[in-house]
Scaffold this motif. Structure first.
Motif, PDB file in Angstrom:
ATOM      1  N   GLU A 198       0.873  -1.157   0.000  1.00 26.07           N
ATOM      2  CA  GLU A 198       0.000   0.000   0.000  1.00 26.07           C
ATOM      3  C   GLU A 198       0.917   1.215   0.000  1.00 26.07           C
ATOM      4  O   GLU A 198       1.623   1.470   0.958  1.00 26.07           O
ATOM      5  CB  GLU A 198      -0.835   0.034   1.273  1.00 26.07           C
ATOM      6  CG  GLU A 198      -1.655  -1.200   1.491  1.00 26.07           C
ATOM      7  CD  GLU A 198      -1.970  -1.402   2.963  1.00 26.07           C
ATOM      8  OE1 GLU A 198      -3.122  -1.211   3.319  1.00 26.07           O
ATOM      9  OE2 GLU A 198      -1.046  -1.740   3.717  1.00 26.07           O
ATOM     10  N   SER A 199       0.886   1.976  -1.053  1.00 22.99           N
ATOM     11  CA  SER A 199       1.777   3.131  -1.066  1.00 22.99           C
ATOM     12  C   SER A 199       1.028   4.356  -0.553  1.00 22.99           C
ATOM     13  O   SER A 199       1.423   5.479  -0.790  1.00 22.99           O
ATOM     14  CB  SER A 199       2.295   3.365  -2.473  1.00 22.99           C
ATOM     15  OG  SER A 199       1.214   3.374  -3.371  1.00 22.99           O
ATOM     16  N   SER A 200      -0.064   4.083   0.156  1.00 24.02           N
ATOM     17  CA  SER A 200      -0.882   5.212   0.610  1.00 24.02           C
ATOM     18  C   SER A 200      -0.131   6.040   1.645  1.00 24.02           C
ATOM     19  O   SER A 200       0.659   5.526   2.428  1.00 24.02           O
ATOM     20  CB  SER A 200      -2.176   4.686   1.214  1.00 24.02           C
ATOM     21  OG  SER A 200      -1.928   4.240   2.522  1.00 24.02           O
ATOM     22  N   ASP A 201      -0.382   7.331   1.635  1.00 27.37           N
ATOM     23  CA  ASP A 201       0.310   8.229   2.555  1.00 27.37           C
ATOM     24  C   ASP A 201      -0.011   7.900   4.008  1.00 27.37           C
ATOM     25  O   ASP A 201       0.833   8.033   4.873  1.00 27.37           O
ATOM     26  CB  ASP A 201      -0.089   9.682   2.267  1.00 27.37           C
ATOM     27  CG  ASP A 201       0.638  10.209   1.042  1.00 27.37           C
ATOM     28  OD1 ASP A 201       1.494   9.477   0.515  1.00 27.37           O
ATOM     29  OD2 ASP A 201       0.336  11.340   0.622  1.00 27.37           O
ATOM     30  N   GLY A 202      -1.250   7.446   4.231  1.00 27.14           N
ATOM     31  CA  GLY A 202      -1.659   7.150   5.597  1.00 27.14           C
ATOM     32  C   GLY A 202      -0.727   6.144   6.254  1.00 27.14           C
ATOM     33  O   GLY A 202      -0.216   6.366   7.348  1.00 27.14           O
ATOM     34  N   THR A 203      -0.465   5.046   5.523  1.00 25.94           N
ATOM     35  CA  THR A 203       0.396   4.011   6.055  1.00 25.94           C
ATOM     36  C   THR A 203       1.802   4.542   6.275  1.00 25.94           C
ATOM     37  O   THR A 203       2.435   4.282   7.296  1.00 25.94           O
ATOM     38  CB  THR A 203       0.458   2.828   5.073  1.00 25.94           C
ATOM     39  OG1 THR A 203      -0.847   2.567   4.622  1.00 25.94           O
ATOM     40  CG2 THR A 203       1.048   1.622   5.726  1.00 25.94           C
ATOM     41  N   LYS A 243       6.175   6.130   9.666  1.00 22.72           N
ATOM     42  CA  LYS A 243       7.238   7.086   9.946  1.00 22.72           C
ATOM     43  C   LYS A 243       7.081   7.682  11.347  1.00 22.72           C
ATOM     44  O   LYS A 243       8.068   7.894  12.051  1.00 22.72           O
ATOM     45  CB  LYS A 243       7.256   8.182   8.876  1.00 22.72           C
ATOM     46  CG  LYS A 243       7.936   7.678   7.610  1.00 22.72           C
ATOM     47  CD  LYS A 243       7.797   8.656   6.480  1.00 22.72           C
ATOM     48  CE  LYS A 243       8.630   9.894   6.726  1.00 22.72           C
ATOM     49  NZ  LYS A 243       8.511  10.822   5.579  1.00 22.72           N
ATOM     50  N   ALA A 244       5.825   7.929  11.718  1.00 21.42           N
ATOM     51  CA  ALA A 244       5.590   8.442  13.068  1.00 21.42           C
ATOM     52  C   ALA A 244       6.059   7.417  14.093  1.00 21.42           C
ATOM     53  O   ALA A 244       6.516   7.771  15.187  1.00 21.42           O
ATOM     54  CB  ALA A 244       4.115   8.742  13.259  1.00 21.42           C
ATOM     55  N   GLN A 274       2.805   7.611   6.754  1.00 22.43           N
ATOM     56  CA  GLN A 274       2.883   8.547   7.875  1.00 22.43           C
ATOM     57  C   GLN A 274       2.851   7.788   9.200  1.00 22.43           C
ATOM     58  O   GLN A 274       3.621   8.106  10.114  1.00 22.43           O
ATOM     59  CB  GLN A 274       1.721   9.546   7.826  1.00 22.43           C
ATOM     60  CG  GLN A 274       1.798  10.526   6.661  1.00 22.43           C
ATOM     61  CD  GLN A 274       3.081  11.350   6.666  1.00 22.43           C
ATOM     62  OE1 GLN A 274       3.773  11.445   7.677  1.00 22.43           O
ATOM     63  NE2 GLN A 274       3.424  11.912   5.524  1.00 22.43           N
ATOM     64  N   GLU A 275       1.978   6.804   9.249  1.00 21.98           N
ATOM     65  CA  GLU A 275       1.865   6.016  10.484  1.00 21.98           C
ATOM     66  C   GLU A 275       3.200   5.351  10.815  1.00 21.98           C
ATOM     67  O   GLU A 275       3.674   5.397  11.943  1.00 21.98           O
ATOM     68  CB  GLU A 275       0.808   4.919  10.286  1.00 21.98           C
ATOM     69  CG  GLU A 275      -0.364   4.993  11.230  1.00 21.98           C
ATOM     70  CD  GLU A 275      -1.317   3.854  10.964  1.00 21.98           C
ATOM     71  OE1 GLU A 275      -1.504   3.030  11.864  1.00 21.98           O
ATOM     72  OE2 GLU A 275      -1.860   3.767   9.836  1.00 21.98           O
TER      73      GLU A 275
END
Lengths: 121, 680
Positions: A84-89, A94-95, A91-92
């Motif tokens: 999943e190259s989605s930003d949500g994943t 990376k956070a 960001q999660e």
């Protein structure tokens, strides 16, 4: 030679990572899920960790969070594999403390590019 | 770099994932609301797709991607799980399997049909047309801005980058690789020593990069940190001013931040994220979730190991025998030690070959799902004892007989819903598949709650076929044995499922070849049960070594009840023995095997049993227990029905293994004729 830990529940992905990286001179150790990965990262000095996100027992996100609590892992690059190259994943992850990511499916040269970017030989 | 070996690993892994996918889908058919199952199925699809593309299984990746895209709507809860969806998903799963296993034969139209149907089901046209896989590490498409002269930039990383494994110096080095650079460190934001957080990054850099360099190349250098850093970028020759920068590249001027609460990036709707986190809280409860550390070994290697251990056990027996004849304590001690080791090795090796029967059970869920739909008989499938372990070979050979028994149970056993309603039964039939240990054997039972066996009708059919003389007294159990007679069927209608070439007679033969037996129990109107009794392993058994005349034989220990001495007054004549009030017929093995010479003065009787039937075997001498490595008889001896195999003894000579089931049958028959002739 730098040691790289690959954490993935898919033996075929581990096999590819290992083949590609050991071909390039890295030492590769493997773990089949997050819990095993955490244990190995604690017991063996590693220079980089490549982990899947979707895994049984302890998923990649939890693994990354737990790894960053280990003093010896602070500052060690952790890269996650994701389809999943989605930003949500991203960001999660990376956070949680991830350094970077590799989008599955990847070509050997792409894997090597990321590894050589983050690990100095 | 990716070799054939890897493709084989993928095939095997995908096979297992497809099995688990099938399990999840079938479970989902039972409990459509179970989110864990949806996630499990999704995870399997994910891996099949991701690895598929990597190993050159492009068709698999493309199809799975489309399938997954549609299935994602299910995961997000947009589309409910229905029986149609489950059936379609199972068909898709089969298609994926054929794409992996026989890519040349796989029919692309099948795939398209499945996807078209799926699209109708999820009713989201267009959602399936996305490209299958995104290019990995793709630089953000968009501007292809270049600056012929070069770039001036200010770089400010997020404070936590050091902790998170990014080395800013390495990135600056990478930047140097793009062209001649002037790098100046900016120390303005470094706090006083007291306030300095040692693990945070406080430095910033100003870099002038000269040369013809596209902006994507710079983005690529910072790809992993681009979202969390401040990167001011101006082409050389343009005066840096906040406004121009913002106008030229608005997406790059992102305020220094940690997890972005940016409203302008509605990347993923928040609901599915929440739903997934909620699911994770639920404790895992399925067996599939268990982790075990295991090593894959080729089956042939295990067979080879078993053979070797067999040879070792034989060699060890010879050593022990030799050691006993020598009066040498040292040799005897070593022989005993080796005997202990060999027996431990034997047990371990057999343990390695043991596989939980659950893997076999899982296969039948699909069979039952399909049968129940085809026949219009709703059936609930219950299994227990999946952990019961059996020899790998045994499990493989059990598959066909069990398929037949289960098919029979649904086809002939379970009634249609109307008849069930009339009989006052719940509309959904029930098929149980149970495995359990019974002594040194494993019992596998297929039980249905259908109409049961009609003993009268079976009997009538047997009379009609001339198998028994009308009026013969037969117990119910004996009548049921006719079911296993070749060509015997009481089914009034022959359905597409019956008559696939495997009859009950084949089932019985297969089970007997495994040294097992079948018991039938039934209650008219309430269902029936077929119980298979099987030995744990095929390779080595505990046997009792006996002597008849000059020859030695093995009786499987698991079938022996007790051994008694043949009373001297019965050495001749009547072939019955009174054992604690019960009359047990016995066979004189000397007569049966035409052994030469005179019988020993004190003959022994070994009481064996199969099911309820007991028969004594008279031998000259009981030598003792013997670890028996079974060697099968060649085709030439296939008519020797009294023996199930042979073994090699410590002195190198051979001993035949008695087929107790056959001997008991012979014994019972003899007993009956004897009683009848007496009566006549």
């Amino acid at each position: 030679m730098p040691t790289i830990l690959t954490v993935d529940d898919s033996p075929s992905v581990r096999h590819v990572v290992k083949t590609v990286l050991s071909g390039a001179g890295y030492t590769v150790i493997e773990a089949g899920d997050g819990a095993e990965g955490l244990a190995k990262a604690k017991s063996t000095p590693v220079n980089m960790i490549i982990t899947d996100l979707n895994m049984p027992v302890m998923n990649g996100l939890e693994l990354i969070k737990n790894l960053r609590k280990v003093p010896s892992i602070v500052g060690i690059p952790i890269v996650f594999l994701t389809t999943e190259s989605s930003d949500g994943t991203k960001q999660e992850a990376k956070a949680a403390g991830a350094t970077g990511w590799i989008t599955k499916p990847f070509k050997p040269e792409q894997l090597l590019a990321v590894v050589s970017k983050l690990v100095r030989k | 770099m990716i070799d054939l070996d890897a493709a084989a690993i993928y095939r095997q892994e995908a096979g297992e994932l497809l099995d688990s996918l099938e399990g999840s889908l079938l479970d989902l058919g039972q409990t459509p609301a179970d989110r864990t199952l949806v996630d499990q199925a999704f995870r399997a699809l994910h891996t099949i797709k991701g690895s598929g593309a990597m190993f050159g299984f492009d068709q698999v990746a493309a199809f799975t991607h489309d399938f997954e895209t549609a299935f994602d709507l299910v995961r997000r809860g947009t589309v409910p799980v229905t029986q149609d969806l489950v059936s379609l998903a199972l068909a898709a799963k089969d298609h994926i399997r054929s794409l992996i296993e026989t890519p040349d034969e796989a029919d692309a139209t099948v795939g398209r049909t499945i996807l078209a149907n799926l699209q109708i089901l999820v009713a989201r046209p267009g959602s399936i047309a996305e490209p299958p896989v995104e290019a990995a590490i793709a630089p953000d498409a968009g501007s292809s801005e270049t600056a012929g002269a070069g770039w001036r930039m200010t770089i400010a990383f997020a404070p936590e980058v050091l902790r998170n494994g990014t080395d800013p110096l390495a990135l600056l080095d990478e930047l140097r690789g793009l062209g001649p650079c002037t790098v100046v460190a900016l120390t303005d934001s470094v706090p006083d020593l007291g306030a300095l957080e040692p693990q945070d990054l406080h430095l910033q850099w100003s870099v002038t990069l000269r040369g013809d360099c596209p902006r994507e190349a710079i983005d690529d250098v910072f790809m992993f940190v681009l979202d969390d850093m401040k990167l001011d970028l101006t082409p050389l020759g343009v005066e840096p001013s906040g406004e121009t920068v913002a106008a030229a590249a608005p997406e790059l001027v992102i305020a220094e931040s940690t997890p972005l609460p940016v409203a302008s990036t509605p990347a993923t709707p928040p609901e599915p994220q929440k739903a997934r986190t909620a699911d994770k809280v639920e404790p895992p409860r399925r067996a599939d979730d268990k982790v075990s550390t295991s090593v894959r070994v080729q089956a042939e290697r295990l067979d080879e190991l078993m053979d070797r251990v067999g040879e070792l056990v034989i060699a060890q027996a010879r050593l022990s025998q030799l050691a006993h004849t020598r009066n040498d304590g040292g040799i005897q001690a070593i022989a005993e030690e080796i005997e202990r080791l060999a027996s431990g090795l034997r047990d371990t090796t057999m343990g390695i070959r043991m596989v939980p029967i659950g893997s076999l059970f899982a296969r039948f869920r699909r069979l039952i799902h399909d049968l129940s739909r085809d026949l219009g008989k709703p059936v609930e499938f219950v299994t227990s004892g999946e952990d019961t372990e059996l020899d790998k070979t045994m499990i493989e050979r059990l598959a066909d007989p069990l398929v037949h028994l289960i098919r029979n149970a649904i086809d002939h056993g379970i009634e249609n819903p109307e008849r069930r309603a009339k009989a006052g039964k719940p509309p959904v039939g029930r098929i149980e598949l149970l495995a359990q240990h019974v002594g040194a054997q494993v019992m596998v039972t297929v039980r249905d709650d259908g109409g049961g066996l009609d003993t009268t009708r079976i009997r009538a059919k047997a009379e009609e076929q001339g198998l028994i003389v009308p009026g013969t007294t037969l117990s119910d159990a004996e009548v049921h044995q006719f079911l296993f007679h070749p060509g015997f069927s009481t089914a009034q209608t022959v359905s597409a499922l019956s008559g696939r070439g495997v009859g009950m007679d084949v089932v019985k033969r297969t089970i007997e070849a495994l040294r097992g037996s079948i018991d039938v129990s039934t209650e008219l109107g309430h269902g029936s049960a077929m119980s298979l009794r099987l030995p744990l392993t095929l390779a080595i058994i505990e046997g009792l070594l006996i002597r008849v005349g000059d020859s030695r034989y093995i009786v499987p220990l698991s079938m022996i009840e007790e051994c008694v001495e043949l009373p001297a007054d019965q050495a001749r004549g009547r072939n019955f023995l009174n054992i604690r009030g019960g009359l047990v017929p016995f066979l004189r093995l000397r007569d049966l095997f035409d052994a030469p010479g005179e019988p020993d003065a004190h003959q022994k009787i070994i009481i064996t049993s199969v099911g309820d039937a007991r028969v004594g075997l008279v031998a000259d001498q009981i030598i003792g227990s013997h670890q028996t490595v079974i060697k099968s008889l060649s085709k030439l001896q296939s008519d020797a029905t009294m023996f199930s195999g042979a073994t090699i003894l410590g002195d190198g000579s051979a001993a035949l293994i008695l087929d107790v089931a056959q001997l008991v049958a012979i014994g019972q028959l003899k007993a009956e004729t004897e009683t009848m002739t007496r009566a006549a």
